[in-house]
Write a protein that holds these residues in place. Structure first.
Motif, short mmCIF file in Angstrom:
data_model
loop_
_atom_site.label_atom_id
_atom_site.label_comp_id
_atom_site.label_asym_id
_atom_site.label_seq_id
_atom_site.Cartn_x
_atom_site.Cartn_y
_atom_site.Cartn_z
N ASN A 1 -5.85 30.25 32.84
CA ASN A 1 -4.88 30.42 34.19
C ASN A 1 -5.43 30.66 35.26
O ASN A 1 -4.88 30.33 35.97
CB ASN A 1 -4.70 32.58 33.89
CG ASN A 1 -2.97 32.08 34.27
OD1 ASN A 1 -2.28 31.89 34.41
ND2 ASN A 1 -3.01 33.77 34.87
N ILE A 2 -6.30 30.90 36.00
CA ILE A 2 -7.16 30.08 36.70
C ILE A 2 -7.35 29.26 37.39
O ILE A 2 -6.59 28.40 38.26
CB ILE A 2 -8.85 31.02 37.46
CG1 ILE A 2 -8.38 32.56 36.82
CG2 ILE A 2 -8.92 31.33 38.15
CD1 ILE A 2 -9.56 32.85 37.24
N SER A 3 -7.64 28.31 36.82
CA SER A 3 -6.92 26.62 36.92
C SER A 3 -5.24 26.33 37.25
O SER A 3 -5.89 25.68 38.10
CB SER A 3 -7.31 26.16 35.45
OG SER A 3 -8.63 26.46 34.68
N LEU A 4 -4.62 27.37 36.16
CA LEU A 4 -3.12 26.49 36.37
C LEU A 4 -2.70 26.70 38.01
O LEU A 4 -2.47 26.20 38.41
CB LEU A 4 -2.82 27.13 34.98
CG LEU A 4 -1.08 26.19 35.08
CD1 LEU A 4 -1.44 25.14 34.43
CD2 LEU A 4 -0.53 27.65 34.29
N MET A 5 -3.60 28.47 37.95
CA MET A 5 -2.51 28.60 39.50
C MET A 5 -3.43 27.70 40.49
O MET A 5 -2.76 27.50 41.44
CB MET A 5 -2.99 30.20 39.76
CG MET A 5 -2.57 31.27 38.90
SD MET A 5 -3.05 32.94 39.26
CE MET A 5 -4.36 33.54 38.64
N LEU A 6 -5.41 27.40 40.53
CA LEU A 6 -5.52 26.42 41.23
C LEU A 6 -4.67 24.97 41.22
O LEU A 6 -4.25 25.22 42.35
CB LEU A 6 -6.73 26.60 41.41
CG LEU A 6 -7.46 27.14 41.65
CD1 LEU A 6 -9.46 26.95 40.83
CD2 LEU A 6 -7.40 27.74 42.54
N GLN A 7 -4.56 24.67 40.07
CA GLN A 7 -3.59 23.12 40.21
C GLN A 7 -2.33 23.62 41.15
O GLN A 7 -1.87 22.57 41.78
CB GLN A 7 -3.40 22.60 38.80
CG GLN A 7 -4.71 22.42 38.22
CD GLN A 7 -4.59 21.86 36.63
OE1 GLN A 7 -3.21 21.34 36.12
NE2 GLN A 7 -5.37 22.57 36.28
N GLN A 8 -1.19 24.47 40.54
CA GLN A 8 -0.35 24.98 41.73
C GLN A 8 0.12 24.85 43.16
O GLN A 8 0.98 25.20 43.65
CB GLN A 8 0.44 26.18 40.70
CG GLN A 8 1.23 25.69 39.02
CD GLN A 8 1.44 26.99 38.49
OE1 GLN A 8 1.61 28.52 39.12
NE2 GLN A 8 2.50 26.01 37.57
N LEU A 9 -1.30 25.29 43.32
CA LEU A 9 -1.62 26.47 44.50
C LEU A 9 -1.69 25.29 45.67
O LEU A 9 -1.88 24.96 47.05
CB LEU A 9 -3.03 26.75 44.73
CG LEU A 9 -3.07 27.77 45.92
CD1 LEU A 9 -2.51 28.19 46.61
CD2 LEU A 9 -5.05 28.59 45.51
N ALA A 10 -2.59 23.73 45.21
CA ALA A 10 -3.34 23.04 46.15
C ALA A 10 -2.61 22.24 47.21
O ALA A 10 -2.94 22.46 48.28
CB ALA A 10 -3.46 21.51 45.01
N VAL A 11 -1.28 21.89 46.52
CA VAL A 11 -0.38 21.09 48.15
C VAL A 11 0.14 22.14 49.06
O VAL A 11 -0.25 22.26 49.66
CB VAL A 11 1.38 20.69 47.03
CG1 VAL A 11 2.27 20.63 48.58
CG2 VAL A 11 1.16 19.88 46.27
N LEU A 12 0.35 23.36 48.08
CA LEU A 12 0.62 24.96 49.89
C LEU A 12 -0.54 25.16 50.39
O LEU A 12 -0.40 25.26 51.28
CB LEU A 12 1.20 26.01 49.16
CG LEU A 12 1.79 27.46 50.04
CD1 LEU A 12 2.71 26.87 50.81
CD2 LEU A 12 1.84 28.39 49.60
N GLY A 13 -2.05 25.66 49.73
CA GLY A 13 -3.09 25.20 50.30
C GLY A 13 -3.61 24.34 51.52
O GLY A 13 -4.30 25.31 52.20
#
Lengths: 275, 378
Positions: free
Chosen positions: B86-98
């Motif tokens: 789940n953390i992996s997924l969240m990081l991937q979803q976060l990459a652009v906004l981050g």
């Protein structure tokens, strides 16, 4: 009275008592308003030259012209005997003329070290400095602590404190320290205590006294006459764009100065004769 | 004689009030004790003052606490929330906004704001896609042009803000519309696929196309990130360093903190502000690259909430809207908080409407906290 600049020029001689900064026959007008009508000013080593005058007398304009913030219509400025022309405040600063403004010229959220070194940061040696532009924070902190200590700002203990956590007097002390710390030749203070309380003003006045005793010439603009009478060696009174008189606090009273300032009394001494 | 200065003007201080809005009477009382009090203050100010001091010194501490707390709560509500998958997924979803939030942080540190961030990112990826897919330009060259274009548009924002001296809110509100319109016009509203279609696109391996490289998966056990995530992390490291350890970084803070003080210190404030927008624009270009890698295509229909979400992340991350205060790592925490709420509320099965509600509460709380921290006295 406006022509006495010639005499003063004649008395200019090299030697230990030569003025550090001289302004000669400064004229400046804004449209039809003539702010300076041939002002002559000398600042000698180790003295505090007070500068007083009613609003509109030309104090700020004179200071702006000397510190490069304004360009005079005519007139010459000599710094250590050399004629200088400043195109902007930075040029004046590089030449050694520092100004402390009445509004606190410090960035409140930066720490004391960053403020002291703002605009002249020290980089590390080697590739870390040249390639990665890395700041030498340790050296800056050490030197900042030394400078603050040597100026006798004892109430500042932690050099990494954000300036906004300091009292107003300490903040102004940081601004003064910054101006005095980097080999400046003349320090101009434009109402440095105007935004401060009585006690904090006292702190700054002590600082001015210790700077004066260290030999740094200071031009001090202030409405606080008792403080000026305490600190200044000479007080130049501006009136309507001219130097109406130069008094020595040791020999003249505040009342006399106020009277000259407001035009109630003509100057008893011609300007330039040092009281 | 009428012009004689009043006695109180002669003997006491005059001129404007100090910057802090403290009533005069209270101020005098404060000064009377200031010297003695300063040395002992922390002893008798109580735990709240200690907390205020702590948060004042460490801008990222508040966001970190909120992040840990919210992640913990969601783990309680939905066991498995903190599993590596789940953390992996969240990081991937976060990459652009981050990535976008990095540029936004630096702009907000100068007391500016960028409303056009998402629109510029979309426009930059449309340029990259248009060049690489429709014009047959080498993907690497398309990438470089896209990033340079981001920097150029940043210069437009920066020049209008710093040179023409328009408020950044208005400038970027305008360019938000302009960038969006150009992006849509360029693509005709259609999504561009690598290889001509959605199916062909998925067949192209990311190694053969530099624009898709950011979608490459890297796994360590069950922890999987994309190179896009690593790019984002690298950007955070680089710009955290730049802000904290270079003169340029110090000047960014100084300009946002007190423009006049910065100018008096000899900083060329106009050029500096413009340079911040240029750097931010280049970062948006890189974020566009991350976006292309993540979805494998180039589409103008990316959530338009990116513009405001980046501001949300930065503000929650402890950067002050008024400039001069904040750290890069705080923004990363802020973006993570947004993502944790996003994923967490979804997993817990709460109505999607509650996400903006939670974000709204967080933003207001963050700004209120910032106000309190800034009111620090010594």
């Amino acid at each position: 009275m406006a022509t006495t600049g010639e005499e003063a020029l004649g008395t200019e001689q090299p030697g230990p008592s030569a003025p550090v900064l001289s302004a000669r026959d400064m004229w400046k007008s804004y449209g039809r308003v003539v702010a300076l009508r041939g002002v002559d000013i000398d600042v000698y080593p180790g003295e505090v030259l007070g500068l007083v005058g009613d609003n509109g007398a030309g104090k700020s304009t004179l200071i702006k012209c000397i510190s490069g913030a304004e360009y005079p219509d005519s007139g010459t400025i000599f710094l250590e005997g050399q004629e200088v022309v400043f195109h902007g405040p930075l040029a004046a600063r590089h030449a050694g003329i520092e100004v402390v403004h009445q509004t606190l010229g410090v960035a409140p959220q930066l720490d004391i070290t960053s403020n002291l070194y703002l605009g002249r940061e020290v980089r590390r040696g080697g590739f870390r400095g040249s390639v990665f532009r890395m700041l030498d924070v340790r050296t800056m902190r050490r030197q900042a602590a030394e400078k603050v200590k040597s100026l006798g700002i004892a109430t500042i203990q932690d050099i990494t404190q954000a300036v906004e956590t300091l009292s107003g007097g300490q903040r102004q002390a940081v601004a003064v320290a910054r101006a005095a710390a980097f080999g400046s030749k003349v320090l101009i203070m434009d109402e440095p205590t105007a935004a401060l309380g009585v006690r904090e003003s006292g702190q700054v006045h002590q600082l001015i006294a210790s700077l004066r005793d260290s030999g740094l010439p200071i031009i001090l603009i202030s409405h606080n006459m008792p403080a000026l009478w305490d600190l200044a060696n000479r007080v130049a009174i501006l009136r309507l764009g001219r130097v109406a008189a130069i008094l020595a606090p040791a020999e003249s009273s505040m009342e006399e100065a106020v009277a000259i300032m407001t035009g109630a009394k003509a100057a008893s001494h011609p300007p330039g004769t040092n009281g | 004689m009428a012009n004689l200065p009043r006695q109180d003007q002669l003997v006491s201080d005059r001129g404007p009030e100090p910057p802090r809005a403290v009533p005069a009477g209270q101020r005098e009382a404060h000064h009377a004790e200031a010297l003695e009090a300063a040395r002992h203050r922390h002893r008798w100010q109580g735990p709240l003052y200690s907390l205020q001091r702590l948060l004042h010194r460490h801008a990222a501490l508040g966001p970190l606490l909120v992040l840990v707390l919210s992640a913990g709560v969601f783990e309680l509500l939905h066991p498995g929330f903190l599993r590596l998958e789940n953390i992996s997924l969240m990081l991937q979803q976060l990459a652009v906004l981050g990535s976008l939030a990095i540029g936004q942080t630096m702009i907000m540190l100068t007391a500016g704001i960028d409303l056009s961030v998402g629109a510029l990112m979309i426009l930059a990826q449309m340029i990259m896609g248009e060049l690489a897919i429709n014009s047959g330009v080498d993907p690497v060259l398309a990438l470089v042009i896209g990033v340079a274009f981001g920097a150029l548009m940043g210069l437009v924002n920066g020049a209008l803000t710093a040179r023409v001296r328009l408020p950044p809110f208005i400038v970027t509100l305008g360019t938000l519309g302009i960038f969006t319109a150009i992006g849509l016009r360029l693509s005709g509203g259609a999504t561009l696929f690598f290889g001509g279609s959605a199916l062909a696109g998925s067949a192209i391996s990311s190694s053969s196309n530099a624009l898709l490289w950011t979608g490459t998966f890297l796994s360590i056990g069950s922890f999987t990130v994309t190179t896009g995530v690593l790019l984002m992390v690298a950007l955070y490291i680089v710009f955290a360093y730049v802000l904290a350890w270079t003169a340029w970084g110090r000047h960014v803070y100084a300009v946002g903190d007190d423009l006049n003080a910065a100018r008096l210190a000899g900083i060329r404030v106009r050029s500096l502000i413009a340079s911040v927008y240029v750097v931010a624009g280049a970062i948006y270009g890189l974020a566009a690259w991350v976006q292309i890698g993540r979805v494998g295509s180039v589409s103008p229909d990316i959530s338009s909430t990116l513009n405001l979400d980046s501001i949300t992340a930065v503000v929650i991350g402890g950067t002050s809207l008024f400039g001069g205060r904040g750290v890069m790592i705080g923004t990363l925490f802020g973006a993570l908080i947004v993502q944790v709420f996003n994923t967490g509320l979804e997993l817990v099965g709460v109505n999607a409407l509650y996400l903006p509600l939670a974000e709204g509460i967080l933003v207001i709380s963050a700004v209120a906290l910032d106000h309190w921290i800034r009111a620090i006295k010594d």
